[in-house]
Each structure stands twice: as C-alpha cells, then as structure tokens.
Design an enzyme around this catalytic site. Structure first.
Site, PDB file in Angstrom:
ATOM      1  CG  ASP A 540      -0.170  -0.168   2.526  1.00 52.87           C
ATOM      2  OD1 ASP A 540       0.594   0.755   2.855  1.00 52.87           O
ATOM      3  OD2 ASP A 540      -0.334  -1.203   3.216  1.00 52.87           O
ATOM      4  CD  GLU A 620      19.539 -23.008 -17.065  1.00 55.83           C
ATOM      5  OE1 GLU A 620      18.397 -23.470 -17.169  1.00 55.83           O
ATOM      6  OE2 GLU A 620      20.342 -23.329 -16.151  1.00 55.83           O
TER       7      GLU A 620
END
Ligand code: DGJ
Length: 733
Positions: A540, A620
């Site tokens: 928030d 990777e």
C-alpha cells in the site's frame, strides 16, 4: 473573490465556492445558505463558475429536513451531495464521521465555519503522506458540530500536473468533556449522477490484487481489511468509473488510502441512483477517546480522476507516487539487482553455503546479496526464534561481521531479512515479556505461522526491538533490509491501555510501525528497505512512503505474476514491485517456463533472482548476464517510463505491456503468450503512447511509423510452445 497568487485553488468568497483545478480535472464544493458543504462537481476540467446549478433538489419520502429549513421539504441531507457526510441527523447513506460525547449520542452534524489556504503541502504528524514544495497548494476547510463541540478540518492538497488531489481529516475536541470518536473516514465522494462500476483489487496470499469489476447495485458494497494490515485479500485502492470506461476511454476515479492497517472502501448506490464512495480506517474496533483539546488525524487519501480511461489514471498515480510519495535512498541512482537465498535454501544454510550461492551470481551482474529468514536465534524452522535478534553463530560463525565482507569480496553488497513485529513463544523475548504480545489475559491467542504479534502500539516494545536491530545493522556493512510480516493481527488488546481505550490499538499499532520505520530512515538514510508481508500482504501507499519497494507476492511463477503485476499496476508503479526470477518448475505451482520468459516478467519490477545461480548451465548463465545487462541499460525506461497495459492477462491469450520514455523516443514492449495451441489465429498488438509522426527501429532494425505501430499494430509471431515471450525495444530514428 480571487485567490491571489494561487493557481490551482480558486475561491469565490462571496458565494463560498472552492474550486480545485488540476491539469485535466476540476473539483468543486460550496458552503450553502445552511452552512452545509455541498460537493458540486468532480470530473473533466471545466472553466469553473458556480457548479451548484448541477445539483437537483426534490422532496423524497422519508428523507428528513434539517430543523432550520422549516418546511423546505426538498432540502434534505439524505439527497444532497455532501463533501464529508454527517451521521444520524438525516443522511442515511454511509457516514464519514461519528462522535459520541458524554450523553452517549452517536451523531455528527457538520457545518461550514471557514477556510485557510497556503502554498505547499500540509503534513500529517506520524503518518505517511504525499510531500513536496511549491508545486502543491493546500486548502483547509473548517467544519463544526456545535452540539458535540467537535471541529473537523478537511485538508486538500492539489498537485496540478498529476491530477492528484489528496485529502486528510483532523478532528478536534473543542468541548469540556471527553468525546469518543467512533469512525473517521479520510474521504467521502458523492456523485449526483448515473450508476457506475466499482473496481476492487482482491485475492489471497500468493494471488494478490486481481481486479474485480461490478456495476454498483442498490445499497452498500464494500471491501475492507480487519487483519490489522492492508492485506493480501483486498487493497486500499479502488476505482469508480462509467460502465463504458476502459484502458483508453471513459471517465474513471481512482481512490487510494495512504495507510497500512484496517481499512474500508465502501461504495453506495442510493435511492436516487446516485453514488457515494467512503474510504478510510475501518470502524471495526475503532474508538478514540479525545479529551478536551485533543485531536485525531485520519490517514491521507488520494484521488486521481481520468477523463481518458484507466491508463491515464494509472500513469498519473505512478508519477505522483514516484516523485512525491516514495522516499528512495537511491533517488536519481539505479537500485541494485539482487539475489535472495530464500527459495534456494529456505532455513537450511550456513555462511559457507551462502557464499557458494553468492559466488554463483558473481560476474553475472548481481549487485546485492540478500540473506533471508533463518540467520538468528533458534530460527531453523518457521515455528521458532522470532524476537531474539542475535546471529546464530552455529550457522554463521563470526556473525555478520565475518559474512558481509566475504560477500563484498564477490562484488556484491549485503542485505538482510528481518521480521521485527513478531515473536515466537519459545523465544527469550517472550519468556521475559509475555505481555508484549497482543492478547487478552485469560484468552489464549490464535497463532499465525506459529507466531504471535508484538504490541507495536507500545513504545517500550518498539524501543527494545529497535535496539536489537540497531546492533545488527551496526555490526556490519548492511545496504538493504527486507522487512517481513507474516501473519494477520488477532486478539487485538494491549496491556498498556485501559479497557475504555482498547479501540485505539489497531491504529496505534500501525502508527508504531510507521514510527519504527521513520527512525530507521533517520538513523540509516542510505539503507534500502523492501517491504514484505508474506509477499504482497501490505502492499500500500503507506508502506511505500518508508519502503520504496515491496515484495509483490510470494508467488514467483512468471505466469501468475503477470496477473498479480497487472492488477498492482493500476495504482502502483513498476519501481515499487519486487519481482524475481526463480527456478522452473516453479516452487509454488510446478509450472515450467523458460528463463527468458521468467526474465521478461520479473524485469517489470525491481528485478532480481531468487535461486541458486551456481546451478545454472553455461547457456543459462549467459542468459542471466544478458538479462541483468539489458535491465541496467534500460533501467530508466523500465522503472520510470510511462506504463501502458496493452492487454488483460485475465482474458487475452497474450499478456503485453509497454513502457514509453517521456519524450516518446524510446519504448519497451513486453509480450508473454499463454499456453499454446494448434492453428493459432493471426494476431496484431496495437502499441500505445508513441509519437504517430516518428519512425521507430524495432530491436535495432527497420523503420516503422508510430501511427502504424499504434493504429494498425505489430504482427505477433506464432508461438511454438507454451508461455513464449518476446521484448520489442523501440528507438525513434
Ligand atoms: C515470507 C516472504 O514473503 C518470503 O519471501 C520469505 O522471506 C519468507 N517469509 C521467510 O520466512
């Protein structure tokens, strides 16, 4: 008549009209002849004038009339649009505020008294709020309930360029006896207009902030949190909009609460098919007793109205939050790409193992290593150890003083996980201070993740934890803190307050968390703090004032994340969303996705890795190197560019979004496809926010006119395989 020197706030003293003008919107209220503050208009920018001509008056059965209006039966608080609604005196819609003086009544009848005006932004003591300098103007309106001797000050902050209007409320007891304040909303917004849609952002742990849109039906509909935090389940951000509104079209109103505790967002469609929105602290177990002269300040709420759909609303919120809410120690600099050991080790690690994992990331562009949960006390599982903030020397011989330099030697800063608001019953802290946990004597508390919640409303509790954390922070070079919070509040009762004041504990708890965070910011101004509450359980604007980024969700699956980040983006900027690449198959749902796709999803966040990179194949590792280099090269565009949602991951086969630089000469389009199928239809993706008159190279090739890319679109490649992804980097030629 004119407010000299003020650009955004226009006054008509004689008619007592207050008009707030932003770049694209107008907001107006008027104190009428009965001193009722009417809300006359909020919407697309108008020249101004007296908009009370829009208000309709009619006599409605069972809608009473204030005593002083006599037989003026079409004048009722129940039908008129109120700026801040009263309670129990004839308006039967959602109240904003409720007082109970010594006579036991529970009413509020607010009348206009006066105003003040100043340049700059008001501040709220102990509460997070938007900030800034002369780009703001502030209006304060004073209202009063004469009988209860309570004054109410309505604060308005106006930030023109962002179409942002902030609001806050301060209630003062001006009488001679105590008054109980039983509710105090931060915002009331009345619309005397047709029915609207209500959009809320809901979910659960690991699936937060999924948008839900419904037409307002007659009566009250609301979302709230009674969990003591803003919660995974509903977010203190909601939208009201026309039925026709979409990303790029239609009128919509976003309303957020800058607060991290219990909240209520309630919308009501009335008997006259009007609409009211009330947003603020939830009234459940809320009661502040104000002695004469004492005041209560409700948290700030902020509004953006967009006449052009949700996209514009989001972009205005994003900019306002980045520039005028979030206080970022990396202001103007790039925040670090991090790696976190949680999903790689959980509690099972030693210093050597962590250094091995960090080694795996060395040379790949990782800048910060974060040691997650499990480094202190007896914390070998999630059943134990919280509260005793001393290093577990068995796991980490020599403490953080020994570990941090080993990480630094690998070219990375060192960061740490903490969960300061919690206590385990088998900790030293709990043995010494059982009353420091929230709980009613004689009533065993509910446990969450086997832990109890410390009473952060008490200063001595906060001081003691602060001291322990301070020692840790001073023991080594620590660049980052992950502040976690892993349960909802229950058994909310404080041993430090008398029975009549237990209704203050929920709110005082939140103020306590803010106080702790503010102290940390003051004492460690360079420390980057990432908020977290089991992922996104306290995502928030209140937390973002203290913690510039928040771990968006415990769900690290790239495909679920597309939905979570999509919902989050309606209000919160990319730079606030903690997002990491983790292993495949994913730990939460077993889904298999490529490293490339995981990178595309995580890159629209604060970006990092939540896995042991030492286990990656050489190919990777090359991909990781490319990802971190790409992210760093385009950091400003990704984090600060204007954000456009190009599709809806809850409906569309592909999820796509775009960041565009302010000068529109650069853009990044990210596309992730869903599960594949045979005979994939031909599809085009229409880009947004480009300059139609410019030509763009896409990934360094070709010359594509902006108008073609936006109005005709870009043909999507036909995926072969599930969850394929691609990024288009556009540069103006
Ligand atoms: C919940 C967080 O969201 C996770 O990332 C991790 O930090 C765990 N807590 C640790 O207990």
């Amino acid at each position: 008549v004119k407010s000299e020197g003020f650009l955004m706030i226009v006054l008509d003293n004689e008619k007592r009209i207050f008009t707030l003008q932003t770049r694209n919107t107008t907001y107006q209220m008027k104190a009428d002849r009965h001193n009722i503050l009417l809300h006359t208009y909020y919407g697309p920018r108008l020249l101004g004038g007296d908009l009370s001509c829009l208000i309709q008056y009619a006599d409605r059965g069972f809608s009473p009339n204030p005593n002083e209006v006599g037989d003026e039966r079409d004048y009722s608080l129940d039908t008129l649009p109120q700026e801040y609604s009263s309670c129990g005196v004839g308006d039967f819609r959602i109240p904003s505020v409720e007082f109970s003086p010594e006579d036991g009544s529970r009413l509020a009848d607010l009348r206009y008294e006066g105003f003040a005006l100043y340049r700059g932004k008001y501040r709220l003591e102990g509460l997070p709020a938007f900030w800034g300098g002369d780009e703001w103007e502030t209006l304060v309106i004073r209202m009063k309930d004469d009988a209860a001797k309570m004054s109410v000050e309505l604060y308005y902050g106006v930030l023109e360029d962002r179409d942002l209007i902030t609001r806050a409320v301060r209630v003062v007891n001006q009488g001679t006896g105590p008054v109980r304040l039983l509710r105090c909303a931060s915002l009331c917004l009345d619309f005397q207009q047709d029915s609207m849609d209500f959009i809320t952002f809901d979910g659960c742990h690991t699936m937060e902030r999924c948008p839900n849109r419904t037409p307002l039906r007659p009566g009250i509909q609301s979302v709230n949190s009674l969990r003591g935090t803003s919660s995974h389940h509903h977010n203190p951000f909601v939208i009201l909009c026309g039925h026709e509104a979409n990303e790029d079209y239609g009128l919509c109103y976003g309303a957020m609460l800058v607060y991290s505790g219990n909240f209520q967002a309630a919308a009501e469609r009335t008997q006259l098919e009007n609409n009211r929105l009330v947003l603020g602290v939830d009234p459940y177990n809320f009661c502040f007793t104000l002695a004469p002269g004492e005041s209560f300040t409700a948290p700030e709420a902020a509004l953006v109205c967009s006449p052009n759909g949700f996209g514009q609303m989001s972009r205005q919120f994003h900019r306002a939050m980045r520039e005028n809410l979030i206080r970022d120690p990396y202001h103007g600099k790039r925040r670090p790409v991090l790696m976190n050991n949680w999903e790689a080790t959980y509690f099972d690690f030693t210093a050597d193992k962590l250094v091995e994992i960090a080694k795996g990331g060395a040379g790949l562009g990782i800048e910060l290593f974060v040691m997650d949960d499990g480094w202190f006390g007896t914390r070998d599982t999630d059943m134990t150890g919280l509260g005793d903030w001393d290093v577990n020397e068995k796991k980490l011989p020599g403490g953080l003083e020994a570990l941090a330099p080993r990480i630094k030697a690998l070219g990375m800063d060192f960061g740490l996980w903490i969960e300061p608001e919690m206590v385990s019953e088998n900790s030293r802290l709990y043995q010494e201070h059982p009353d420091w946990a929230l709980g009613v004597p004689g009533r065993p508390q509910a446990r969450g993740r086997s832990q109890l919640v410390l009473d952060f409303s008490r200063k001595e509790v906060r001081d003691s934890i602060y001291e322990a954390i301070r020692k840790i922070l001073d023991s080594a070079n620590i660049a980052y803190l992950k502040w976690d919070m892993n349960r909802s509040l229950s058994d909310v009762w404080s041993a430090a307050l008398p029975s009549g004041r237990q209704g203050e504990v929920y709110h005082r708890y939140v103020l306590g968390v803010y106080d702790f965070l503010e102290r940390l910011r003051r004492d460690y101004p360079d420390l980057l703090i990432e908020g977290c509450s089991g992922g996104g359980g306290r995502f928030d604007a209140g937390m973002l004032y203290y913690t510039p980024q928040i771990w968006c969700s415990d769900n690290t699956d790239a495909i679920d994340r597309l939905r979570i980040q999509y919902g989050t983006s309606f209000c919160y900027p990319v730079s606030s969303m903690g997002a990491h690449i983790s292993v495949s198959p994913n730990e939460q749902n077993g889904r298999v996705t490529s490293l490339e796709t995981r990178g595309v999803a995580a890159m629209s966040g604060t970006f990092g890795y939540e896995m042991d990179l030492g286990r990656c194949t050489p190919e990777e590792r090359e991909t990781v190197k490319k990802q971190t280099a790409f992210f760093k090269a385009h950091y400003d565009l990704i984090q600060k560019g204007d954000y456009y949602r190009l599709s809806d991951p809850f409906k569309d086969p592909c999820t796509a979004w775009e960041q565009v630089s302010e000068d529109r000469r650069e853009a990044l389009v990210s596309i992730v496809c869903g599960p594949t199928q045979a005979a994939v239809p031909f599809r085009r993706l229409r880009l947004k926010g480009l300059d139609p008159a410019l030509c763009y190279a896409v990934n360094g090739e070709g010359a594509y006119p902006g108008d073609v890319l936006m109005y005709a679109g870009w043909p999507l490649p036909i995926p072969r395989g599930d969850y394929q992804s691609l990024q288009l980097y556009l540069t103006a030629l």
